[in-house]
Design a protein around this motif. Structure first.
Motif, PDB file in Angstrom:
ATOM      1  N   LYS A 487      -3.987   0.486 -10.286  1.00 26.63           N
ATOM      2  CA  LYS A 487      -3.659   1.856  -9.893  1.00 26.63           C
ATOM      3  C   LYS A 487      -4.738   2.411  -8.956  1.00 26.63           C
ATOM      4  N   THR A 488      -6.001   2.112  -9.290  1.00 25.09           N
ATOM      5  CA  THR A 488      -7.106   2.582  -8.451  1.00 25.09           C
ATOM      6  C   THR A 488      -7.006   1.998  -7.047  1.00 25.09           C
ATOM      7  N   ILE A 489      -6.726   0.702  -6.982  1.00 22.47           N
ATOM      8  CA  ILE A 489      -6.587   0.050  -5.676  1.00 22.47           C
ATOM      9  C   ILE A 489      -5.483   0.710  -4.864  1.00 22.47           C
ATOM     10  N   LEU A 490      -4.355   0.918  -5.533  1.00 22.33           N
ATOM     11  CA  LEU A 490      -3.204   1.485  -4.838  1.00 22.33           C
ATOM     12  C   LEU A 490      -3.524   2.891  -4.311  1.00 22.33           C
ATOM     13  N   GLN A 491      -4.209   3.663  -5.147  1.00 27.84           N
ATOM     14  CA  GLN A 491      -4.588   5.019  -4.722  1.00 27.84           C
ATOM     15  C   GLN A 491      -5.466   4.960  -3.469  1.00 27.84           C
ATOM     16  N   LYS A 492      -6.396   4.007  -3.466  1.00 30.23           N
ATOM     17  CA  LYS A 492      -7.294   3.896  -2.324  1.00 30.23           C
ATOM     18  C   LYS A 492      -6.528   3.520  -1.064  1.00 30.23           C
ATOM     19  N   ARG A 495      -4.756   6.432   0.286  1.00 28.18           N
ATOM     20  CA  ARG A 495      -5.706   7.334   0.932  1.00 28.18           C
ATOM     21  C   ARG A 495      -6.076   6.796   2.314  1.00 28.18           C
ATOM     22  N   GLU A 496      -6.277   5.483   2.363  1.00 21.27           N
ATOM     23  CA  GLU A 496      -6.669   4.834   3.610  1.00 21.27           C
ATOM     24  C   GLU A 496      -5.645   5.079   4.717  1.00 21.27           C
ATOM     25  N   PRO A 566      -9.262   5.864   9.193  1.00 20.06           N
ATOM     26  CA  PRO A 566     -10.609   5.382   9.440  1.00 20.06           C
ATOM     27  C   PRO A 566     -10.587   3.978  10.030  1.00 20.06           C
ATOM     28  N   MET A 567     -11.584   3.657  10.776  1.00 24.99           N
ATOM     29  CA  MET A 567     -11.640   2.343  11.401  1.00 24.99           C
ATOM     30  C   MET A 567     -12.983   1.700  11.134  1.00 24.99           C
TER      31      MET A 567
END
Ligand code: MN
Length: 714
Positions: A487-492, A495-496, A566-567
């Motif tokens: 879930k944390t990965i998916l949230q990130k 966001r990305e 972001p890049m």
């Protein structure tokens, strides 16, 4: 009492002249003193019971140790006599036999098993009777207890004992062929369990006997005449069938008492097997036979060793009678079964039966009525010694493979018990869950709502059921962790890409990934089995095309146009190198990162704490300093008309130059092509006009490039 000892001695002496009278006497005195002052329910001295049991076994012509075991069978359980004492006074054999009987008696004190469990219970008793003599003593013990059951005051207790007798002990007696004990047990139990029916049948039998008091002797004499006329010596014994056997027949054939005409059975003993057939012939010549009643158990003995010819005829004065023909040897086996094989004069051959082989012997004498299941049943018999039988606190019997532990037991009771077990009491004592169980143990599993199976349990459990249960739980627990990570990965990732994360939206698409639960999807992401971007794409199909770019390795660097995305930037003036996001650690914007240069792939960006970095610790030249870069000025699109020489590698050279200059090709449209040149429109993302001119100048200097112009349209 002294008389009783004397009677017993002479009874044994009659079949075993070498009997050790002194040993018998000592056992008798020992037992009498041990039970001194104890009374039976009948009010008689307790020791009369062991004497009676010893007599039953002496009647079966068993060896002295077995008879002594009968005299002492209750001393360990009821009189605080130790096995050591018995061993020093009467030898190891007696001590072992008494120990075996004591263990069986303790099993008998368990709450009564239900009918479904009876078969297991019988197996337990067989498994625990390492010596068949233990079982014989136990059966004789039960036989005498049943004879005196009317003295037990509580009806409930009488019922329990009788039911146990009918369901457990009588079938065991049948299985080892001790028919006379089997019938005694059945009849006595039947009288308790179905007292009214027993009374009705008995009254009817009595009436029939009175009505024709002389019938049985009369028929016996006539049968004897018939056989002797054929020149065969014989003795005939007639009897009324038992109430229990008549009841069974009424049940089986669904007939009433009045319809049951054959209530008399006659046994004809003749010297040889041949005589059996000849006698049968002369009986059949004299009386009409009853269809379907002839059975030849001589040519095909029952599995418990029983041999006889059976027939039914309409005998003297039209009485329907049953006749069994056999030799005295066959009769001995028919009555005493396994005990009939006893060679009290030759201990060595008896040992053959008593020890390891006795189970196999039993397999060979199983009742043939077991029918189709017999083979399976025999196989199971062989397995008894690989099994251990234990009780739940309620008295349910559970069979497990030998070496099974409390955890196996817990899972055998129910998977929920296994999942919540945290301790065990074995025979009332707290023990470890890894404790190996023994036959007859009473197991109380202690559970707690927050208990969880431990992965290390897998190392000691014996049953597949426990093992898979533990694995399932451990995996479920790991899945909880993975689902948090996922879930944390998916949230990130959301966001990305500048997309809002709502678990409710994600939940709507789990079926696309064949999941029923949101947590399963998260867990698979956490385990690295599903790329989080795939989930993002399903919710935002518009992102799919940029994802495909990322897959080709051109990655996110220079993925201009998406405001706020972001890049990545490689510090130190490098540009135009492909940047890949490492799949092992999925670095996200804001996290400390490092780049690793890989020939042919460009730079792969890892999180600084990624475990895979250790693979490159001795190649510092590959390490590159990379940084997250937030969107600078918005990029602009430039369109160039370009003419290249038509040579292999020319287009690739142009793409490389543009990349090196920090530009990004977003579209190529071929407009013309001939043998020497080809022309195309090139859409470029650039920072500004100056950037575009720099790129155009570098292109112009390249040998492949014939001409480059700014397109009019842009
Ligand atoms: Mn007893």
């Amino acid at each position: 009492m002294i008389e009783a000892a004397d009677d017993l001695y002479h009874k044994i002496k009659a079949y075993n002249t070498a009997v050790d009278g002194d040993k018998l006497c000592r056992a008798f005195d020992f037992g009498r003193q041990a039970h001194d002052g104890q009374m039976r329910a009948s009010g008689e001295p307790y020791f009369l019971h062991p004497i009676a049991v010893a007599n039953i076994l002496a009647d079966m012509r068993l060896d002295l140790d077995t008879v002594i075991t009968a005299l002492l069978h209750d001393t360990v359980e009821d009189c605080d006599v130790t096995l050591e004492t018995l061993q020093s006074q009467f030898g190891a054999s007696v001590a072992q036999l008494v120990d075996g009987v004591t263990k069986l008696s303790r099993i008998g004190m368990q709450p009564s098993p239900n009918s479904m469990q009876a078969e297991n219970f019988r197996k337990l008793l067989l498994a625990m009777s390492e010596d068949v003599r233990v079982l014989l003593v136990k059966l004789a013990d039960r036989t005498h207890n049943m004879r005196t059951i009317s003295f037990i005051p509580k009806d409930e207790k009488r019922q329990r004992i009788a039911r146990e007798t009918l369901e457990i002990y009588a079938p065991l007696a049948e299985r080892i062929g001790v028919t006379h004990l089997q019938h005694d047990l059945e009849n006595d139990a039947f009288a308790v369990l179905h007292s009214e029916m027993n009374q009705t049948i008995s009254n009817r039998l009595e009436f029939l006997v009175q009505q024709s008091e002389i019938v049985i002797p009369m028929i016996s004499v006539e049968l004897q005449d018939v056989v002797e006329q054929a020149g065969i010596e014989c003795s005939v014994n007639g009897r009324l069938k038992t109430a229990y056997s008549i009841w069974r027949k009424m049940q089986r054939k669904k007939v009433t008492m009045d319809q049951l005409s054959d209530i008399m059975a006659f046994r004809v003993l003749v010297p040889t097997k041949d005589d059996c057939y000849r006698a049968l012939g002369s009986i059949h010549a004299h009386y009409p036979t009853v269809m379907g009643r002839f059975k030849d158990y001589i040519s095909t003995p029952k599995r418990n060793g029983y041999q006889s010819l059976h027939t039914g005829v309409i005998g003297p004065e039209n009485h329907k009678i049953e006749i069994q023909l056999r030799t005295p040897e066959m009769h001995e086996i028919a009555e005493n079964g396994v005990a009939a094989h006893w060679d009290y004069k030759n201990p060595e051959s008896s040992k053959r039966i008593t020890k390891v082989k006795w189970i196999q012997e039993l397999v060979g004498i199983l009742d043939e009525e077991a029918g189709a299941d017999e083979f399976l049943e025999n196989t199971k018999m062989d397995l008894y010694h690989d099994q251990v039988f234990c009780f739940t606190p309620r008295g349910d019997l559970i069979a497990l493979p030998k070496g099974a532990t409390a955890v196996d037991f817990a899972y055998a009771v129910h998977s929920k018990v296994g999942e919540k077990c945290c301790g065990v009491r074995i025979n009332g004592k707290n023990r470890q869950l890894a404790t190996e169980l023994e036959n007859g143990d009473q197991i109380e599993i202690i559970t707690a709502t927050n208990a969880r199976p431990r992965p290390e349990w897998e190392s000691f459990v014996k049953t597949g059921r426990a093992r898979s249960g533990i694995r399932r739980s451990v995996r479920a627990e790991r899945m909880v962790e993975f689902s948090l990570i996922g879930k944390t990965i998916l949230q990130k990732v959301f966001r990305e890409y500048g997309k809002p994360f709502r678990s409710r939206s994600v939940e709507k698409i789990i079926s696309v990934f064949n999941f029923h639960k949101l947590d399963d999807l998260y867990a698979h992401i956490g385990e690295g089995r599903i790329e989080p971007e795939l989930v993002l794409e399903k919710l935002h199909p518009d992102l799919a095309s940029s994802r495909k770019l990322a897959k080709t390795g051109n990655v996110r660097n220079g993925r201009g146009g998406d405001a706020g995305v972001p890049m990545l930037r490689i510090k130190g003036g490098y540009s135009g190198i492909a940047i890949n996001i490492a799949r092992c650690c999925h670095p996200l914007p804001g996290e400390p990162i490092v780049g690793i240069f890989t020939t042919g792939k460009g730079v792969t960006v890892h999180r600084k704490d990624c475990g895979n970095l250790s693979n490159f610790s001795d190649a510092p030249e590959l390490w590159m300093d990379v940084a997250w870069e937030h969107e600078g000025p918005r990029r602009v699109l430039a369109r160039l008309n370009t003419v290249l020489s038509n040579e292999p590698g020319s287009l690739a050279a142009v793409a490389t130059i543009i990349g090196q200059q920090g530009g990004n090709i977003s579209n190529i449209h071929l407009t013309d092509r001939n043998a020497d040149f080809f022309s195309f429109e090139l859409d470029l993302e650039v920072k500004d006009v100056e950037h575009m001119h720099t790129i155009m100048a570098v292109l112009q200097a390249n040998n492949f490039v014939e001409r480059v112009d700014r397109a009019q349209s842009s």
